[in-house]
Motif scaffolding. Sequence first.
Motif, PDB file in Angstrom:
ATOM      1  N   ALA A  30       0.405  -0.748  -0.198  1.00 44.39           N
ATOM      2  CA  ALA A  30      -0.276   0.110   0.006  1.00 44.39           C
ATOM      3  C   ALA A  30       0.611   0.762  -0.235  1.00 44.39           C
ATOM      4  CB  ALA A  30      -1.120  -0.463   1.220  1.00 44.39           C
ATOM      5  N   SER A  31       1.549   1.580   0.197  1.00 46.89           N
ATOM      6  CA  SER A  31       2.781   2.621   1.103  1.00 46.89           C
ATOM      7  C   SER A  31       3.705   2.666  -0.154  1.00 46.89           C
ATOM      8  CB  SER A  31       3.451   2.418   2.403  1.00 46.89           C
ATOM      9  OG  SER A  31       4.916   1.220   2.117  1.00 46.89           O
ATOM     10  N   HIS A  32       3.728   1.695  -1.248  1.00 47.27           N
ATOM     11  CA  HIS A  32       4.476   1.909  -2.136  1.00 47.27           C
ATOM     12  C   HIS A  32       4.410   1.638  -3.314  1.00 47.27           C
ATOM     13  CE1 HIS A  32       8.188   2.205   0.239  1.00 47.27           C
ATOM     14  NE2 HIS A  32       7.939   1.576   0.965  1.00 47.27           N
ATOM     15  N   ASN A  33       2.509   1.412  -3.386  1.00 45.42           N
ATOM     16  CA  ASN A  33       1.676   1.323  -4.180  1.00 45.42           C
ATOM     17  C   ASN A  33       2.319  -0.005  -5.564  1.00 45.42           C
ATOM     18  OD1 ASN A  33      -0.926   2.039  -5.905  1.00 45.42           O
ATOM     19  ND2 ASN A  33       0.963   3.001  -7.789  1.00 45.42           N
ATOM     20  N   ILE A  34       2.778  -1.079  -4.774  1.00 40.52           N
ATOM     21  CA  ILE A  34       2.840  -2.399  -5.213  1.00 40.52           C
ATOM     22  C   ILE A  34       2.081  -2.971  -5.430  1.00 40.52           C
ATOM     23  CG2 ILE A  34       5.459  -1.239  -5.832  1.00 40.52           C
ATOM     24  CD1 ILE A  34       5.691  -3.420  -3.584  1.00 40.52           C
ATOM     25  N   GLY A  35       2.166  -4.218  -6.454  1.00 47.10           N
ATOM     26  CA  GLY A  35       1.011  -4.982  -6.274  1.00 47.10           C
ATOM     27  C   GLY A  35       1.871  -6.528  -5.351  1.00 47.10           C
ATOM     28  N   SER A  36       3.436  -6.810  -5.263  1.00 47.78           N
ATOM     29  CA  SER A  36       3.830  -8.116  -4.684  1.00 47.78           C
ATOM     30  C   SER A  36       5.418  -6.968  -4.390  1.00 47.78           C
ATOM     31  CB  SER A  36       4.658  -8.493  -6.213  1.00 47.78           C
ATOM     32  OG  SER A  36       5.375  -8.458  -6.826  1.00 47.78           O
ATOM     33  N   VAL A  37       5.056  -8.760  -2.937  1.00 50.77           N
ATOM     34  CA  VAL A  37       6.761  -7.958  -2.512  1.00 50.77           C
ATOM     35  C   VAL A  37       7.432  -9.877  -2.755  1.00 50.77           C
ATOM     36  CG1 VAL A  37       7.510  -8.170  -0.412  1.00 50.77           C
ATOM     37  CG2 VAL A  37       5.883  -6.297  -0.713  1.00 50.77           C
ATOM     38  N   VAL A  38       8.600  -9.881  -2.551  1.00 54.20           N
ATOM     39  CA  VAL A  38       9.109 -10.604  -2.998  1.00 54.20           C
ATOM     40  C   VAL A  38       9.700 -11.472  -1.429  1.00 54.20           C
ATOM     41  CG1 VAL A  38      11.704 -12.068  -3.752  1.00 54.20           C
ATOM     42  CG2 VAL A  38      10.429 -10.446  -5.225  1.00 54.20           C
ATOM     43  N   ILE A  39       9.633 -13.080  -1.335  1.00 56.27           N
ATOM     44  CA  ILE A  39       9.323 -13.354   0.245  1.00 56.27           C
ATOM     45  C   ILE A  39      11.279 -14.142   0.457  1.00 56.27           C
ATOM     46  CG2 ILE A  39       8.861 -14.536   1.528  1.00 56.27           C
ATOM     47  CD1 ILE A  39       5.843 -15.188   0.620  1.00 56.27           C
ATOM     48  N   THR A  40      12.052 -13.544   1.460  1.00 56.10           N
ATOM     49  CA  THR A  40      13.321 -14.236   0.957  1.00 56.10           C
ATOM     50  C   THR A  40      13.688 -15.568   2.598  1.00 56.10           C
ATOM     51  OG1 THR A  40      14.097 -12.418   1.884  1.00 56.10           O
ATOM     52  CG2 THR A  40      14.309 -12.696  -0.179  1.00 56.10           C
ATOM     53  N   HIS A  41      14.514 -16.155   2.342  1.00 57.91           N
ATOM     54  CA  HIS A  41      15.034 -16.572   3.372  1.00 57.91           C
ATOM     55  C   HIS A  41      16.419 -16.642   3.814  1.00 57.91           C
ATOM     56  CE1 HIS A  41      15.004 -19.573   6.216  1.00 57.91           C
ATOM     57  NE2 HIS A  41      15.686 -20.229   6.024  1.00 57.91           N
ATOM     58  N   LYS A  42      16.619 -15.538   5.028  1.00 59.77           N
ATOM     59  CA  LYS A  42      18.149 -15.834   5.092  1.00 59.77           C
ATOM     60  C   LYS A  42      18.630 -15.094   3.457  1.00 59.77           C
ATOM     61  CE  LYS A  42      19.039 -19.526   7.760  1.00 59.77           C
ATOM     62  NZ  LYS A  42      20.001 -21.023   7.850  1.00 59.77           N
ATOM     63  N   GLY A  43      18.172 -14.269   3.218  1.00 60.92           N
ATOM     64  CA  GLY A  43      18.542 -13.442   1.643  1.00 60.92           C
ATOM     65  C   GLY A  43      18.445 -13.851   0.478  1.00 60.92           C
ATOM     66  N   GLU A  44      18.210 -15.024   0.946  1.00 57.10           N
ATOM     67  CA  GLU A  44      17.756 -15.603  -0.187  1.00 57.10           C
ATOM     68  C   GLU A  44      16.490 -15.962  -0.811  1.00 57.10           C
ATOM     69  OE1 GLU A  44      20.405 -16.672  -3.074  1.00 57.10           O
ATOM     70  OE2 GLU A  44      21.576 -16.097  -1.214  1.00 57.10           O
ATOM     71  N   LEU A  45      16.025 -16.221  -2.715  1.00 58.07           N
ATOM     72  CA  LEU A  45      14.493 -15.839  -3.044  1.00 58.07           C
ATOM     73  C   LEU A  45      14.115 -17.288  -2.316  1.00 58.07           C
ATOM     74  CD1 LEU A  45      12.518 -15.347  -5.156  1.00 58.07           C
ATOM     75  CD2 LEU A  45      13.236 -16.537  -6.638  1.00 58.07           C
ATOM     76  N   ALA A  46      12.857 -17.140  -1.795  1.00 61.06           N
ATOM     77  CA  ALA A  46      11.771 -17.775  -1.263  1.00 61.06           C
ATOM     78  C   ALA A  46      10.361 -17.711  -1.490  1.00 61.06           C
ATOM     79  CB  ALA A  46      11.711 -17.993   0.530  1.00 61.06           C
ATOM     80  N   GLY A  47      10.431 -16.725  -2.446  1.00 62.98           N
ATOM     81  CA  GLY A  47       8.281 -16.875  -2.845  1.00 62.98           C
ATOM     82  C   GLY A  47       8.186 -15.454  -3.182  1.00 62.98           C
ATOM     83  N   ILE A  48       7.146 -15.336  -3.033  1.00 59.86           N
ATOM     84  CA  ILE A  48       6.560 -13.946  -3.888  1.00 59.86           C
ATOM     85  C   ILE A  48       5.007 -14.242  -3.025  1.00 59.86           C
ATOM     86  CG2 ILE A  48       5.637 -15.236  -6.095  1.00 59.86           C
ATOM     87  CD1 ILE A  48       6.284 -11.587  -7.020  1.00 59.86           C
TER      88      ILE A  48
END
Length: 141
Positions: A30-48
């Motif tokens: 909401a605050s950045h007007n975006i539709g997704s956020v990437v989920i990380t685990h220990k800094g690495e790609l884990a999901g979206i």
Amino acid sequence: MTSIVKNLISKNLFTLEKGTPTVKAIEVMASHNIGSVVITHKGELAGIITERDIIRGIARGIDVNQPVEEFGTMKNLVVIGEDETIYNAVKKMAERNLRHLIVVDKYGKLKGVISVRDIIRENHVLAAISNIEREEFLGSD
């Protein structure tokens, strides 16, 4: 000249670590007007996690204070290389009915996210896709 995916990345990459309450993802979107956020685990790609994921989760009765991985996509992630063509990105999105694609470099490092909005905002991209499709149609059996 074929346009490449990295030229479409128009917004900063926002990530949240696994375990973060989903309400935080909602606040970031909401605050950045975006539709997704990437989920990380220990800094690495884990999901979206996307707006649609959140709506579906709420409809299933999941509380927004539950971790982002309860709402988001954590398996079978669809990514695209930053140097791939935009046509390939559009194809992936259409085949999988996606609105967002995670962009990675040749080493698999996160570079950003592109959305359908990023594609339709670029008239030259739409024209290029149209020309490619016409050429493929004319050259096909």
